[in-house]
Design a protein around this motif. Structure first.
Motif, PDB file in Angstrom:
ATOM      1  N   GLU A 194       0.631  -0.833  -0.384  1.00 39.92           N
ATOM      2  CA  GLU A 194      -0.186   0.453  -0.149  1.00 39.92           C
ATOM      3  C   GLU A 194       0.824   0.966  -0.149  1.00 39.92           C
ATOM      4  O   GLU A 194       1.906   1.681   0.613  1.00 39.92           O
ATOM      5  N   VAL A 195       0.199   1.768  -0.359  1.00 40.73           N
ATOM      6  CA  VAL A 195       1.071   3.827  -0.157  1.00 40.73           C
ATOM      7  C   VAL A 195      -0.039   5.069  -0.213  1.00 40.73           C
ATOM      8  O   VAL A 195      -1.196   4.454  -0.852  1.00 40.73           O
ATOM      9  N   TYR A 196      -0.003   5.181   1.194  1.00 41.52           N
ATOM     10  CA  TYR A 196      -0.815   6.146   1.534  1.00 41.52           C
ATOM     11  C   TYR A 196      -0.061   7.894   0.717  1.00 41.52           C
ATOM     12  O   TYR A 196       1.127   7.791   1.762  1.00 41.52           O
ATOM     13  N   ILE A 197      -0.675   8.667   1.178  1.00 44.96           N
ATOM     14  CA  ILE A 197      -0.104   9.265   0.809  1.00 44.96           C
ATOM     15  C   ILE A 197      -1.400  10.271   2.322  1.00 44.96           C
ATOM     16  O   ILE A 197      -2.423  10.589   1.595  1.00 44.96           O
ATOM     17  N   GLY A 198      -0.440  10.446   2.697  1.00 47.47           N
ATOM     18  CA  GLY A 198      -1.738  11.886   4.331  1.00 47.47           C
ATOM     19  C   GLY A 198      -2.198  10.620   5.038  1.00 47.47           C
ATOM     20  O   GLY A 198      -1.737   9.056   5.047  1.00 47.47           O
ATOM     21  N   GLU A 199      -3.447  10.356   5.382  1.00 51.40           N
ATOM     22  CA  GLU A 199      -3.699   9.458   5.772  1.00 51.40           C
ATOM     23  C   GLU A 199      -4.641   8.673   4.572  1.00 51.40           C
ATOM     24  O   GLU A 199      -5.341   7.685   4.719  1.00 51.40           O
ATOM     25  N   GLN A 200      -4.472   9.001   3.405  1.00 52.65           N
ATOM     26  CA  GLN A 200      -5.041   8.290   2.370  1.00 52.65           C
ATOM     27  C   GLN A 200      -4.203   7.775   1.535  1.00 52.65           C
ATOM     28  O   GLN A 200      -3.497   7.957   1.082  1.00 52.65           O
ATOM     29  N   LEU A 201      -5.378   6.452   0.939  1.00 48.65           N
ATOM     30  CA  LEU A 201      -4.309   5.189  -0.188  1.00 48.65           C
ATOM     31  C   LEU A 201      -4.818   5.379  -1.344  1.00 48.65           C
ATOM     32  O   LEU A 201      -5.770   5.556  -1.675  1.00 48.65           O
ATOM     33  N   VAL A 202      -3.986   5.953  -1.191  1.00 51.05           N
ATOM     34  CA  VAL A 202      -3.859   5.855  -3.185  1.00 51.05           C
ATOM     35  C   VAL A 202      -3.606   4.788  -4.775  1.00 51.05           C
ATOM     36  O   VAL A 202      -3.858   5.602  -5.336  1.00 51.05           O
ATOM     37  N   ASN A 203      -3.943   3.277  -4.257  1.00 48.89           N
ATOM     38  CA  ASN A 203      -3.542   3.000  -5.179  1.00 48.89           C
ATOM     39  C   ASN A 203      -4.295   2.452  -6.227  1.00 48.89           C
ATOM     40  O   ASN A 203      -3.524   2.512  -7.340  1.00 48.89           O
ATOM     41  N   HIS A 204      -5.100   3.002  -5.681  1.00 48.53           N
ATOM     42  CA  HIS A 204      -5.993   2.607  -7.845  1.00 48.53           C
ATOM     43  C   HIS A 204      -6.399   4.272  -7.434  1.00 48.53           C
ATOM     44  O   HIS A 204      -7.755   4.524  -8.323  1.00 48.53           O
ATOM     45  N   LEU A 205      -6.012   5.502  -6.808  1.00 46.80           N
ATOM     46  CA  LEU A 205      -6.475   6.786  -7.403  1.00 46.80           C
ATOM     47  C   LEU A 205      -5.621   7.095  -8.449  1.00 46.80           C
ATOM     48  O   LEU A 205      -3.927   6.916  -8.536  1.00 46.80           O
ATOM     49  N   PRO A 206      -5.756   7.709  -9.344  1.00 46.65           N
ATOM     50  CA  PRO A 206      -5.053   8.726 -10.865  1.00 46.65           C
ATOM     51  C   PRO A 206      -4.321   9.160 -10.284  1.00 46.65           C
ATOM     52  O   PRO A 206      -4.531  10.351  -9.438  1.00 46.65           O
ATOM     53  N   PRO A 207      -2.771   9.614 -10.960  1.00 48.93           N
ATOM     54  CA  PRO A 207      -1.725  10.204 -10.695  1.00 48.93           C
ATOM     55  C   PRO A 207      -2.334  11.983 -10.762  1.00 48.93           C
ATOM     56  O   PRO A 207      -2.334  12.505  -9.673  1.00 48.93           O
ATOM     57  N   LYS A 208      -3.392  12.510 -11.650  1.00 47.59           N
ATOM     58  CA  LYS A 208      -3.760  13.243 -11.220  1.00 47.59           C
ATOM     59  C   LYS A 208      -4.037  13.728  -9.955  1.00 47.59           C
ATOM     60  O   LYS A 208      -4.782  15.387  -9.708  1.00 47.59           O
ATOM     61  N   ASP A 209      -4.903  12.956  -9.579  1.00 46.62           N
ATOM     62  CA  ASP A 209      -5.854  12.802  -7.927  1.00 46.62           C
ATOM     63  C   ASP A 209      -4.993  13.253  -6.883  1.00 46.62           C
ATOM     64  O   ASP A 209      -5.623  13.319  -6.051  1.00 46.62           O
ATOM     65  N   ARG A 210      -3.524  12.651  -6.959  1.00 45.57           N
ATOM     66  CA  ARG A 210      -3.013  12.825  -6.202  1.00 45.57           C
ATOM     67  C   ARG A 210      -2.350  14.015  -5.827  1.00 45.57           C
ATOM     68  O   ARG A 210      -2.002  14.954  -6.447  1.00 45.57           O
ATOM     69  N   ASP A 211      -1.911  14.327  -4.379  1.00 46.24           N
ATOM     70  CA  ASP A 211      -1.504  15.344  -3.497  1.00 46.24           C
ATOM     71  C   ASP A 211      -0.140  15.460  -4.390  1.00 46.24           C
ATOM     72  O   ASP A 211       0.899  15.888  -3.508  1.00 46.24           O
ATOM     73  N   ILE A 212       0.208  15.332  -5.833  1.00 44.41           N
ATOM     74  CA  ILE A 212       1.378  15.061  -5.709  1.00 44.41           C
ATOM     75  C   ILE A 212       2.379  15.559  -6.832  1.00 44.41           C
ATOM     76  O   ILE A 212       1.310  16.247  -8.112  1.00 44.41           O
ATOM     77  N   ALA A 213       3.090  16.519  -7.712  1.00 37.49           N
ATOM     78  CA  ALA A 213       3.741  16.291  -8.897  1.00 37.49           C
ATOM     79  C   ALA A 213       5.095  15.923  -9.262  1.00 37.49           C
ATOM     80  O   ALA A 213       6.084  15.812  -7.872  1.00 37.49           O
ATOM     81  N   MET A 214       5.153  15.473 -10.076  1.00 39.03           N
ATOM     82  CA  MET A 214       6.684  14.567 -10.542  1.00 39.03           C
ATOM     83  C   MET A 214       7.402  15.862 -11.760  1.00 39.03           C
ATOM     84  O   MET A 214       7.183  16.017 -12.534  1.00 39.03           O
ATOM     85  N   VAL A 215       8.808  15.339 -11.164  1.00 38.52           N
ATOM     86  CA  VAL A 215       9.532  15.905 -11.775  1.00 38.52           C
ATOM     87  C   VAL A 215      10.920  15.485 -12.690  1.00 38.52           C
ATOM     88  O   VAL A 215      11.677  14.986 -11.225  1.00 38.52           O
ATOM     89  N   PHE A 216      10.706  15.208 -14.079  1.00 35.30           N
ATOM     90  CA  PHE A 216      11.199  14.149 -14.434  1.00 35.30           C
ATOM     91  C   PHE A 216      13.052  14.364 -14.922  1.00 35.30           C
ATOM     92  O   PHE A 216      13.129  15.475 -15.280  1.00 35.30           O
TER      93      PHE A 216
END
Ligand code: ADP
Ligand code: ADP
Length: 222
Positions: A56-78
């Motif tokens: 499992e991956v949690y961001i804060g309290e939220q289990l994000v396993n099945h959450l699409p990238p755009k709905d996660r409280d993250i941003a990625m730099v490549f």
């Protein structure tokens, strides 16, 4: 991350093998380890760009396993910046917010604020090909910043820059981490980057976490 695994193919060896890791809020966490040890795969699973095999991956309290990238409280730099070549700097930074259908004036404010922080305001009308490597990397950071995420995922963001610029950007990222008050999860194979930027370092080898500790401890222990 709770007992996180990644296997490419059913019977294959896990390239991320039982990761159990509690990343602290506002921490600057750096993953180090040789090429192929599973650093990118780990980041991509946190971002939602890669399916999780187990765990499992949690961001804060939220289990994000099945959450699409755009709905996660993250941003990625490549590493390769991933800028749109035909869009201006302004449009590159605004793009994600436009997809979210944010009101125009809000987008405009956010883009200008990010450009000011990153000192790329003079280049808003240019195309990526009209910029230096360092300026391009700032635009890529701008695209992440405007999302105002709690967590930034950075996959070797400085490795395409020359040595001098890398040193400068390193200092700027440390400053940016303080200014934004966000959690940074950063992947590198450069020990100096890890040593100078990290609050804690995760040392990986062959898909396994070998050590999690402060830079002082990681680089002075035998
Ligand atoms: P790192 O970022 O530490 O260099 P990666 O996470 O990119 O390592 O890769 C970890 C391992 O997973 C490597 O052995 C790599 O070959 C393998 N791997 C990565 N992506 C795929 C894929 N799409 N299919 C199969 N194997 C992959
Ligand atoms: P319009 O259809 O009105 O031309 P745009 O999407 O081009 O809409 O612009 C909307 C807002 O974004 C404008 O208020 C402008 O301030 C800003 N903007 C757009 N492109 C740029 C740019 N290249 N440089 C600076 N500001 C821009």
């Amino acid at each position: 991350m709770q007992h996180l695994y990644k296997r490419y193919g059913k019977d294959k060896q896990a390239v991320v093998n039982d990761f159990h890791l509690d990343i602290k809020d506002k921490e600057f966490l750096v993953f180090v380890g040789p090429s192929g040890c599973g650093k990118s795969t780990t980041l991509r699973m946190i971002a939602g760009l890669e399916d999780i095999s187990e765990g499992e991956v949690y961001i804060g309290e939220q289990l994000v396993n099945h959450l699409p990238p755009k709905d996660r409280d993250i941003a990625m730099v490549f590493q390769n910046y991933a800028l749109y070549p035909n869009m201006s700097v302004y449009e590159n930074i605004a793009f994600g917010l436009r997809l979210r259908k944010q009101p125009r004036h809000e987008i405009d404010l956010a883009v200008r604020r990010a450009a000011r922080v990153l000192e790329i305001e003079p280049y808003l009308n240019r195309k990526p090909k009209e910029l230096s490597g360092g300026q391009r990397q700032r635009v890529a950071l701008g695209r992440a910043i405007v999302r105002e995420p709690s967590v930034f995922l950075m996959d070797e963001p400085l490795s395409n820059l020359d040595a001098k610029l890398r040193v400068q950007m390193r200092m700027e990222l440390i400053k940016l981490h303080k200014t934004l008050g966000a959690t940074f999860i950063y992947v590198t194979h450069d020990q100096i980057e890890a040593m100078t930027m990290a609050d804690r370092i995760v040392v990986m080898k062959d898909g396994v976490i070998q050590q999690i500790d402060t830079p002082e401890t990681v680089y002075t222990s035998p």
